[in-house]
Design a protein around this motif. Structure first.
Motif: not given
Length: 195
Positions: A141-158
């Motif tokens: 996500v920090d690379l700011q190049h097409g990946v956001t937290f919304a792209d990560l698995p829900e269980a991972f974000n939880t």
């Protein structure tokens, strides 16, 4: 999904983002104070090598710290960040592969042995895949190049959100977090580093 699956998915996302960046884009700043994308990539490489040292410790029982100290970590990041683009990409790909190989080779009983994180926490080696998953996903996500937290698995974000909230609460921000998370204030608390 297991922490190891999250580690592999985070690795895929991070390396994919790295490979899509042009050489010039590698030098762009990030939201991390004073770090370009090169620094993030160099850090992720260094993290793989540091976690490989913890896996070695778990495998052999011989203490092998992540870093000799903060200066070593900072110096390694600066040195790798200054490499030519192709070398930097090869470095981060190679260390990711070696870390996965080392994890695959670790005997089952070694996963229960204690190691010490860079923050000084004693944890079982079975925490290493989560530690790496967290690094790979957040830094993708920090690379700011097409990946956001919304792209990560829900269980991972939880799990990540729960861990970050617990650490901030333990650092004296429980009241501010509780007020914000329960909708009692619109102003989010000022948060410092979460690790």
């Amino acid at each position: 999904m297991s922490a190891r699956s999250w580690m592999d998915e985070g690795t895929r996302l991070f390396l994919g983002a790295v490979d899509r960046l042009t050489d010039d884009e590698l030098s762009a700043p990030t939201a991390l104070d004073g770090w370009t994308r090169r620094h993030v990539i160099a850090h992720v490489h260094g993290n793989a090598e540091a976690l490989r040292r913890l896996l070695s410790w778990a495998a052999t029982g011989v203490e092998n710290r992540m870093y000799a100290g903060p200066r070593q970590r900072a110096d390694e990041i600066e040195a790798a960040a200054s490499l030519p683009a192709d070398e930097l990409r090869a470095l981060v790909h190679g260390s990711a592969i070696r870390l996965a190989e080392d994890a695959d080779a670790l005997p089952e009983e070694a996963w229960h042995r204690s190691v010490v994180t860079a923050q000084g926490r004693t944890v079982p080696a079975e925490e290493i895949p989560w530690m790496r998953a967290r690094e790979m996903a957040v830094h993708a996500v920090d690379l700011q190049h097409g990946v956001t937290f919304a792209d990560l698995p829900e269980a991972f974000n939880t799990r990540l959100a729960s861990e970050a909230a617990a650490r901030h609460a333990a650092a004296g921000q429980a009241a501010a977090l509780a007020a914000w998370l329960t909708g009692r204030t619109r102003e989010p608390p000022g948060l410092g580093p979460w690790l």
